[in-house]
Motif scaffolding. Structure first.
Motif, PDB file in Angstrom:
ATOM      1  N   ILE A 247      -3.725   4.988   5.007  1.00 40.08           N
ATOM      2  CA  ILE A 247      -4.939   5.807   4.981  1.00 40.08           C
ATOM      3  C   ILE A 247      -4.539   7.260   4.769  1.00 40.08           C
ATOM      4  CG2 ILE A 247      -6.253   4.296   6.536  1.00 40.08           C
ATOM      5  CD1 ILE A 247      -5.746   6.399   8.761  1.00 40.08           C
ATOM      6  N   ASP A 248      -5.515   8.087   4.446  1.00 34.37           N
ATOM      7  CA  ASP A 248      -5.369   9.538   4.550  1.00 34.37           C
ATOM      8  C   ASP A 248      -5.773   9.900   5.975  1.00 34.37           C
ATOM      9  OD1 ASP A 248      -5.955  12.364   4.607  1.00 34.37           O
ATOM     10  OD2 ASP A 248      -6.082  12.351   2.423  1.00 34.37           O
ATOM     11  N   ASN A 249      -4.861  10.466   6.740  1.00 29.99           N
ATOM     12  CA  ASN A 249      -5.138  10.743   8.155  1.00 29.99           C
ATOM     13  C   ASN A 249      -6.272  11.734   8.362  1.00 29.99           C
ATOM     14  OD1 ASN A 249      -2.941  12.523   7.069  1.00 29.99           O
ATOM     15  ND2 ASN A 249      -3.240  13.577   9.019  1.00 29.99           N
ATOM     16  N   LEU A 250      -6.525  12.612   7.401  1.00 38.02           N
ATOM     17  CA  LEU A 250      -7.580  13.611   7.558  1.00 38.02           C
ATOM     18  C   LEU A 250      -8.936  13.115   7.065  1.00 38.02           C
ATOM     19  CD1 LEU A 250      -5.694  16.853   6.424  1.00 38.02           C
ATOM     20  CD2 LEU A 250      -6.073  16.021   8.757  1.00 38.02           C
ATOM     21  N   VAL A 251      -8.942  12.062   6.271  1.00 41.35           N
ATOM     22  CA  VAL A 251     -10.207  11.559   5.717  1.00 41.35           C
ATOM     23  C   VAL A 251     -10.587  10.268   6.443  1.00 41.35           C
ATOM     24  CG1 VAL A 251     -11.524  11.068   3.613  1.00 41.35           C
ATOM     25  CG2 VAL A 251      -9.603  12.659   3.526  1.00 41.35           C
ATOM     26  N   LYS A 252     -10.046   9.131   6.045  1.00 37.15           N
ATOM     27  CA  LYS A 252     -10.386   7.891   6.751  1.00 37.15           C
ATOM     28  C   LYS A 252      -9.941   7.934   8.210  1.00 37.15           C
ATOM     29  CE  LYS A 252     -12.086   3.752   7.073  1.00 37.15           C
ATOM     30  NZ  LYS A 252     -13.554   3.632   7.286  1.00 37.15           N
ATOM     31  N   GLY A 253      -8.901   8.709   8.503  1.00 35.10           N
ATOM     32  CA  GLY A 253      -8.429   8.829   9.871  1.00 35.10           C
ATOM     33  C   GLY A 253      -9.119   9.886  10.694  1.00 35.10           C
TER      34      GLY A 253
ATOM     35  N   PRO B 243       0.825  -1.214   0.000  1.00 41.61           N
ATOM     36  CA  PRO B 243       0.000   0.000   0.000  1.00 41.61           C
ATOM     37  C   PRO B 243       0.858   1.262   0.000  1.00 41.61           C
ATOM     38  CG  PRO B 243      -0.836  -1.603   1.578  1.00 41.61           C
ATOM     39  CD  PRO B 243       0.488  -2.120   1.111  1.00 41.61           C
ATOM     40  N   ASP B 244       0.358   2.288  -0.689  1.00 35.08           N
ATOM     41  CA  ASP B 244       1.086   3.542  -0.877  1.00 35.08           C
ATOM     42  C   ASP B 244       0.182   4.696  -0.470  1.00 35.08           C
ATOM     43  OD1 ASP B 244       2.371   5.839  -1.938  1.00 35.08           O
ATOM     44  OD2 ASP B 244       3.254   4.669  -3.580  1.00 35.08           O
ATOM     45  N   THR B 245       0.670   5.588   0.388  1.00 35.44           N
ATOM     46  CA  THR B 245      -0.156   6.730   0.822  1.00 35.44           C
ATOM     47  C   THR B 245      -0.597   7.582  -0.360  1.00 35.44           C
ATOM     48  OG1 THR B 245       1.827   8.088   1.231  1.00 35.44           O
ATOM     49  CG2 THR B 245       0.914   6.859   3.101  1.00 35.44           C
ATOM     50  N   LEU B 246       0.215   7.646  -1.411  1.00 41.35           N
ATOM     51  CA  LEU B 246      -0.140   8.450  -2.585  1.00 41.35           C
ATOM     52  C   LEU B 246      -1.466   8.008  -3.184  1.00 41.35           C
ATOM     53  CD1 LEU B 246       0.749  10.643  -4.650  1.00 41.35           C
ATOM     54  CD2 LEU B 246       1.858   8.804  -5.940  1.00 41.35           C
TER      55      LEU B 246
ATOM     56  N   VAL C 188      -4.105   6.729  -1.645  1.00 40.66           N
ATOM     57  CA  VAL C 188      -5.309   6.945  -0.828  1.00 40.66           C
ATOM     58  C   VAL C 188      -5.483   8.406  -0.431  1.00 40.66           C
ATOM     59  CG1 VAL C 188      -5.307   4.589   0.087  1.00 40.66           C
ATOM     60  CG2 VAL C 188      -4.099   6.405   1.335  1.00 40.66           C
ATOM     61  N   CYS C 189      -4.547   9.260  -0.822  1.00 46.02           N
ATOM     62  CA  CYS C 189      -4.627  10.673  -0.454  1.00 46.02           C
ATOM     63  C   CYS C 189      -5.918  11.298  -0.980  1.00 46.02           C
ATOM     64  CB  CYS C 189      -3.425  11.417  -1.020  1.00 46.02           C
ATOM     65  SG  CYS C 189      -3.348  13.154  -0.528  1.00 46.02           S
ATOM     66  N   GLY C 190      -6.679  11.924  -0.073  1.00 45.69           N
ATOM     67  CA  GLY C 190      -7.944  12.545  -0.454  1.00 45.69           C
ATOM     68  C   GLY C 190      -9.115  11.592  -0.499  1.00 45.69           C
ATOM     69  N   THR C 191      -8.895  10.319  -0.140  1.00 46.36           N
ATOM     70  CA  THR C 191      -9.977   9.335  -0.167  1.00 46.36           C
ATOM     71  C   THR C 191     -10.305   8.865   1.248  1.00 46.36           C
ATOM     72  OG1 THR C 191      -8.756   7.228  -0.232  1.00 46.36           O
ATOM     73  CG2 THR C 191      -8.891   8.483  -2.288  1.00 46.36           C
ATOM     74  N   ASN C 192     -11.437   8.189   1.371  1.00 40.96           N
ATOM     75  CA  ASN C 192     -11.849   7.596   2.648  1.00 40.96           C
ATOM     76  C   ASN C 192     -11.483   6.110   2.703  1.00 40.96           C
ATOM     77  OD1 ASN C 192     -13.264   8.034   5.207  1.00 40.96           O
ATOM     78  ND2 ASN C 192     -14.785   6.611   4.419  1.00 40.96           N
ATOM     79  N   ARG C 193     -10.422   5.731   2.000  1.00 42.91           N
ATOM     80  CA  ARG C 193     -10.088   4.320   1.816  1.00 42.91           C
ATOM     81  C   ARG C 193      -8.927   3.904   2.707  1.00 42.91           C
ATOM     82  NH1 ARG C 193      -8.462   4.262  -3.552  1.00 42.91           N
ATOM     83  NH2 ARG C 193      -6.407   3.348  -3.160  1.00 42.91           N
ATOM     84  N   CYS C 194      -8.945   2.643   3.115  1.00 44.16           N
ATOM     85  CA  CYS C 194      -7.795   2.008   3.748  1.00 44.16           C
ATOM     86  C   CYS C 194      -7.382   0.844   2.864  1.00 44.16           C
ATOM     87  CB  CYS C 194      -8.138   1.506   5.152  1.00 44.16           C
ATOM     88  SG  CYS C 194      -6.772   0.652   5.995  1.00 44.16           S
ATOM     89  N   ASP C 195      -6.125   0.844   2.427  1.00 46.84           N
ATOM     90  CA  ASP C 195      -5.582  -0.263   1.647  1.00 46.84           C
ATOM     91  C   ASP C 195      -4.731  -1.129   2.575  1.00 46.84           C
ATOM     92  OD1 ASP C 195      -6.758   0.921  -0.517  1.00 46.84           O
ATOM     93  OD2 ASP C 195      -4.900   1.361  -1.598  1.00 46.84           O
TER      94      ASP C 195
END
Length: 343
Positions: free
Chosen positions: A315-321, A285-288, A290-297
């Motif tokens: 994850i994106d810490n501001l969205v899914k996090g 998994p790559d943070t790039l 999921v950036c801007g998404t509500n997804r966890c890979d």
């Protein structure tokens, strides 16, 4: 008719993300945003990237918990406040019959003693602690009866999504678990601090908060509940030179050779879940992505040399996090489509 919602503490990074998501949500209307520091100013002037989503004269207000509790047209409140401050608002709003989704740590723990140990103060609303429901929506179901939601923290979300199914199914070792997580700088909040300016963080990565970062408390509490026994982990958070995102690598003893059993369990838990994507073993998994998404890979590999399972998640810490997960929970409580406003 759209349901009106409000945001308390909308000037931080999580608050800004909430404004963005709720302003374009098909089933809700953003009725109120509060900020003591920005009260009286136009929201769009402070969040210029969202000008196309916000009414021209939509302003921040400064209001007390009691004033917000009296806003009869707003039934759902998101609290994007620091721990300690959120509880004061939660008390007034819950007592007024509102539904509260708290992004702070105030209601994530079940123990007053553990809260005091990790947050350095007595809990500000102990009478509400047992009412608060800790939620990662893929793992803990919610309903309209839930009035005080403790949204999981960012690091814990990246850790618990892959690990809780394995703990519940007794499919991995429960001792000597080591968790290394790397967070973007936005995880520290929106503040002026020399340690977080560009020249200090660019081209720089470092550990911090060792050995007892505050999120360790909820990580161990939820893993212990899933396992039915006390779980102790080594949690090593790091600050990475990126704006947003969390990358987590978890090393734990394997119970089986290979990863087939792990993947079967993950499929059992997450098949049909729109915001958890299981990547094939050997795909990292790559943070790039999921950036801007509500997804966890998530993905996993087995190391035959050490007999360890190595699990990765992002994850994106501001969205899914944070904000996206809170909106996802609201969708489920209200009976909206789970993905509403999040795709």
């Amino acid at each position: 008719m759209k349901k009106k919602v409000g945001i308390t503490g909308a000037s931080g990074y999580a608050g800004i993300e909430l404004v963005k998501l709720l302003s374009k949500h098909p089933d809700v209307e953003l009725g109120c945003v509060t900020s003591r520091s920005l009260a009286g100013t136009n929201v769009a002037d402070n969040m210029p990237a969202l000008r196309h989503l916000l009414p021209e004269n939509f302003k921040f207000i400064s209001s007390s918990p009691e004033e917000q509790a009296k806003m009869d047209d707003i039934d759902i409140w998101f609290l994007a406040l620091p721990h300690g401050a959120a509880a004061e608002y939660a008390r007034a709003l819950v007592n007024a019959g509102k539904t509260v989704l708290d992004l702070s740590a105030d209601f994530r723990l079940n123990s007053l003693d553990i809260y005091r140990e990790y947050y350095g103060a007595d809990h500000p609303a102990p009478e509400l602690l047992q009412m608060g429901k800790y939620v990662i929506p893929e793992l803990f179901p919610v309903s309209a009866d839930d009035k005080l939601i403790a949204c999981a923290g960012c690091y814990p979300t990246s850790i618990l999504l892959p690990l809780i199914p394995l703990m519940r199914e007794n499919a991995a070792g429960r001792k000597h678990i080591v968790i290394d997580s790397y967070s973007g700088v936005s995880g520290a909040g929106k503040k002026a601090d020399m340690g977080y300016i560009f020249c200090e963080r660019n081209e720089s990565a470092k550990a911090y908060g060792l050995p007892k970062h505050r999120h360790l408390s909820e990580i161990e509490e939820e893993l212990s509940a899933a396992a039915g026994e006390n779980i102790v982990v080594q949690f090593n958070p790091h600050l990475a030179p990126m704006t947003r995102g969390i990358s987590t690598t978890i090393t734990l003893p394997a119970k089986f050779e290979g990863v087939e059993a792990v993947y079967e369990i993950w499929q059992k838990y997450y098949s049909g879940k729109p915001f958890v994507k299981i990547l094939k073993s050997g795909s990292y998994p790559d943070t790039l992505h999921v950036c801007g998404t509500n997804r966890c890979d998530i993905s996993a590999v087995y190391d035959p040399r050490t007999k360890n399972l190595v699990v990765c998640s992002v994850i994106d810490n501001l969205v899914k996090g944070a904000s996206g997960q809170a909106v996802q929970i609201m969708n489920l409580i209200c009976g909206f489509k789970e993905t509403a406003g999040l795709l």
